[in-house]
Design an enzyme around this catalytic site. Sequence first.
Site, PDB file in Angstrom:
ATOM      1  N   GLY A  33      -9.119  25.539 -50.608  1.00 44.09           N
ATOM      2  CA  GLY A  33      -8.305  26.526 -51.309  1.00 44.09           C
ATOM      3  C   GLY A  33      -7.584  27.486 -50.396  1.00 44.09           C
ATOM      4  CD  GLU A  34      -8.965  30.265 -45.077  1.00 47.33           C
ATOM      5  OE1 GLU A  34      -8.581  30.818 -44.041  1.00 47.33           O
ATOM      6  OE2 GLU A  34     -10.149  29.907 -45.275  1.00 47.33           O
ATOM      7  CB  SER A  35      -2.715  29.487 -47.589  1.00 45.75           C
ATOM      8  OG  SER A  35      -3.034  30.652 -46.813  1.00 45.75           O
TER       9      SER A  35
ATOM     10  CE  LYS B  39     -11.530  26.855 -44.115  1.00 43.53           C
ATOM     11  NZ  LYS B  39     -12.839  26.706 -44.774  1.00 43.53           N
ATOM     12  CB  ILE B  40      -3.600  24.074 -47.467  1.00 42.59           C
ATOM     13  CG1 ILE B  40      -4.703  24.183 -48.521  1.00 42.59           C
ATOM     14  CG2 ILE B  40      -2.487  23.162 -47.956  1.00 42.59           C
ATOM     15  CD1 ILE B  40      -4.233  24.780 -49.830  1.00 42.59           C
TER      16      ILE B  40
END
Length: 1370
Positions: free
Chosen positions: A586-588, A590-591
């Site tokens: 969910g963390e941007s 990490k994405i």
Amino acid sequence: MDKTSGGTRPPARRREMGISCMLNAEVGAVLAVIRRPTDLASQGVPSPDDSANPHLIHSLKSLRSLLFHPRQWGEWRATDPSIYLSPFLDVIQSDDVPAAATGIALSAVLKILKLDVFDEHTPGARDAIHSVVFAITNCRLEQTDGASEDAILMRVLQVLTIVMRTRAAVLLMDHAVFTIVNTCFQVVQQSAHRSDLLQRSARHAMHELIQAIFVRLPDVRVLPEIQDANGDEIACTATYGARCMVDIFHFLCSLLTVGEVVDMADGTGSISSDEDVQLFALVLINSAVELAGDSIGKHPKLLRIIQDDLFHHLIHYATHSSPLVLSMICSSVLHFYNILRRSLRLQLEAFFVFVLLRIAGGGNGTQLQEVAVEGISSFCHQPHFVVETFVNYDCDPLRHNVFEKIGKILCKIAFPVTIPMSSLQIQAFEGIVTVITTIADNIEIDQMPDRDAYNIDVSEYKPFWVEKCENCDNSNSETWVEFVRMRKLKKKQIMVAANHYNRDDKKGLDFLKIAKLVPTPPEPASYAYFFRYTAGLDKNKIGDFLGDPDEFNIQVLKEFTNTFDFTGVMLEAGLRYYLETFRLPGESQKIHRIIEAFADRFYEQNSTEVFASKDAVLILCYSLIMLNTDQHNPQVKKKMTEEEFIRNNRAINGGMDLPRDYLSELFHSISSNAIMLTGGTGNLPMELSSTKWSDLIKTSTVVEPFITCDYKHKLSREAFVAISGPSVATLATIFEHTDDEEILHECLEGLISIARIARYGLEDVLDELLCCFCKFTNFLNPYATAEETLLTFSNELKPRMATLALFTIANKFGESIRGAWKSMVDCLLKLKRLKLLPPSLIEPDSTQASDTKANSQHRAESGVIFPASHRAAGSNRSVSGLIGRFSQFLSLDNNNDTMLNFGSEFENNLIIIQQCQIGDIFSKSSKLPEESLQNLGRALIFAAGGKGQKFSTPVEEEEIVSFCWDLVATIACVNSHRFSSFWPQIHESFTTVSQLPLFSPCPFAEKAIVALFKITIKLVSSPSQFDKLPEDLIFKSINFMVKLDKEIADTCCESIAEYTIQILNQHGQNVQTSSAWRTLFQFLTISGRHPETFDDTVEALIKLMSEGTSINRYNYQYCIEAAFGFAALKISPLEKSSKILSLMGDSVNLLIQWHKSGYSDPGGTNSFTSEDAQRGGGNPTAGLFIKLVEPLRKTSLVRREELRNQSVAELRKCFAAAEDLEFSPANCLACFNLVIFAMVDDLHEKMLEYSRRENSEKEMRSMEGTLKLAMEMLVDVFLQLLVPLSQSPGFRTFWLGMLRRMDTCMKADLGDHVGVLQEVVPVLLKKMIIEMKEKEVLKQEEGNELWDITNIQIQWIAPSVKDELFPEEP
């Protein structure tokens, strides 16, 4: 008649004439039809020749004019075929002739081809055969009725078929052959709405054509000179070859998807038509593959069609088809497996995972499930399917566990939820039995390996994900086998790591290190493979790990992404496939890291096609993810349009727009099919999408080919381990619940096969199986009475088969049985209670060497006896013949005459039990390893102790306990050669049994003592010179049993006496240890206390002592102690006691003998304790001498005067012989202090005690007489040993002791009685002093303290002799 001119012609000439006549007739028939008016009803005369096609008429007439003038152009075989074919071919292609003429022309061509009028060597044959093909495929028909048209079409099919069968067919080119097939298929299509005969003929012709074409493929060579656009090698020959076969095969594959073609012509949309076309296509494909065989692999393009298009179609339509189509697909894949599996490794895996296993799971209906199970069973019947599937898939960390899933799904389906079993259950049951039997038949080896041989070294990390075996010459080498087993072990450990990881990611990664699944320090690639290929991992945790900013995690992300191949893949398809393997966090940030890694990889493999930079890929990926959310999130009400999507992605490709068509395709793909961003473990395989299939095809080009291998012992064992649990449970449950004899027989075969496999290091599986058989015998049913159990066994087939199987397996594979011995012993005891065991099974005293006459003919070494008929039943019968033994029981419930129907019910039961060969389990237990033997022994001992047993009467309890101990004795005797290694653990179980609740020493200990003595006799009858431990162990066990209860020894005195006497009389010389002798003499003494055993025991002792051959230094003291016990026994007759005392006295000669021989005797170093050595002053013989004289001293105190006096006499005799023992001064002092002084003191005290009693004058006088003899012996021995005694530093003290005892006896207060001691003492004193003077031990000289003391003491003791002995000096 002239034979040369008119009659008989040569055969060649006759054939030529026949051909001419045939052609003439056909020309005439065609001309007749052409000339016939079109409307016979309206015209009464035929039309003139010029009314028809003049060209056709002319060509036909020209041919007729030439038919009977062959000399102009030679034989027909040498004639250009176009000459006689062209007229007919023109008719066929003409649309101006009646249909009948076309049919006759086709018949004429058919006859010409059938008669082989020309062949491939005939001039003009190539052009002629192509002309035929062209004419037939372009046949023209005038409008006519349906029946006539069907007849002509059938004739066309016949001609097309015969063209491919003629010798000239080899001259056809690729396009011609393909045209023939295409024309034939067009007829097939047209026949769908015509007569049934035409349909059948068209399909048969198509089948014939495919066979005729592909039968040549093994002979077709691929020449490299010319290649097609794809770089595939094509044929460069003057005939048709692989190229047309590729086109035809591709055409056949396409038929799987065009079933609607027939529907379009018909307009009805019939579903059955679709299936009909698919079935027809599958039949043709199967024919082509069967005839082409493995030669398909030589032609890359043809092989690629099978690998890609065909298998993709088969997998897709198999899950959306009818049972009939699925069955045909399974048959087709089975053909491919047998012929091309080396090139179809991943395709076969996909077929199993996405078709057979999924359908067999029951999600597509019962009918399809039944077909899928039948398909699986067909594969299982292939000779090497089991081991090859296990090696190629289950042992590869990157592949599914196909074999394990097959075994488990078959077990799940076959599990008898309902009875009777359905056809589906029976199919699955037969499949799993086939698998198990196949493994069992191929696992056999000559010599069973050690259990350690199955261990795998995992002490260090070894690469295993994608590595191949190094230094492996072939797939059957031992190195390769160990490599495969190592990979399988790693795969199992990976699944354990996955389980840990899903619960706690840190513990999961730690387990990877502990299990050596990753190197030390960890490499990013190892973690990447773990996340990429491990099934069942939590996708949420994978995404969190890959998106972490740690440098190591970033490296893992890169390696993870590098495992994907995006070459030639659409961006949407690649992203979809990528995101299916984990869930985006969910963390941007990490994405971003994850999508960036994907973009780098995708751009690297597709940089020259659409995208200008990787940034364009990254931006478009984000756009696709947002589009996916927009289109498929129900919370988004206003959906993005295609134009909006395209507009949002303008100028992202290095300032330029991406192709509109490309973006449009991406939009529609996402809109119609969402990218599933799901988490969870994902254990179930997802749908086989086109993207996945493309990736599979790419991987298949680099993956190791399908490994073909033979069955290897260890691999077969590992394969069974994967399905052992479900298979045992399923077959056992089926056996328990089914009543069908055929299923029962087949199930038993499967269970026996499991036992054949499990004996190779799978003890737990074998134990579980045997426990199931024990249950099926019904002997362990706690709620059934004995009568009910016996009735069930006598009348039902299943308990008898289970009993026979149980004990047969125990005989064949007993070396692998562990815990199941307990249940088997319980069954055996139940048979004993039911009186079903033959009375000769165990002979009570058969282990004794003395009992060799009775039943000696059939007695085994262990004491197990078999009737002659039993032993002749084939004790060496192979396991494979075991099933045949059960077949005779299948007719037990019928009225037919069988081997079991000639006698009573009880006799029949006994025969069945004899077939079990129960006795062999114990008589041949020497083949059992120690662990199995110990478990068997413990099971018998616990049963004897009452654990798990319920006895109805004391008599029954005694019989069962005795039976158990007899079996213990049997196995101990059979294994006497390794008694030291296995018996200690059995001895430990004695303590455990004695602590059981409600344990009763009787009859446990009583029967145990008897059995242990039998074992003792076996051990001492053939002792080992170097190993005395067995003797110590068995007597330790005997002593333990005796101590269980204080009354045991008395209760068992007769048995103890019997066996003790037997050992002493027959094997005394073989008894080696001190503990054994001590126990034997103790038992002899205990038995002698009982009147019923006294006579035998005392005779045994007298015999032993009289012969003396069995007496040695380490049993001497125990023998003397026992002799003393008998001599002093009140019930012992005087003559017996006297004899024993005499033998005791004579035994001093043994001591002298040992002393003179340097103490060498069989006793060796164990005969003498440190305490005895000290008492003997360091002289071992002196210590034994004290052991001899001390019991004699004690005997001098008994109440019988004769024995007292004799004991004194024997002491005198012993001391008289002591000179030969070379006693030291210390030895002499010890003899006096411990024996003679003690005897005199005790006798004196006894005498005084009687003197103080009333009415005891007789006893007093008797004791006084004995004391007198003792005093005389005292003096005699003193004088005998005077010299060594005088040399002792303690002689002064000793001498004072002598004088004190003289004084005590001299002054004994006997009341009114005047004793004889007062007369004897002075005489004895005088005797001693005179001797001492003579030997100058006592001499008068100044400062001689001994003289002075003696002088004073004599004055006090016997003043009457003082002057005589010590005269006053003048």
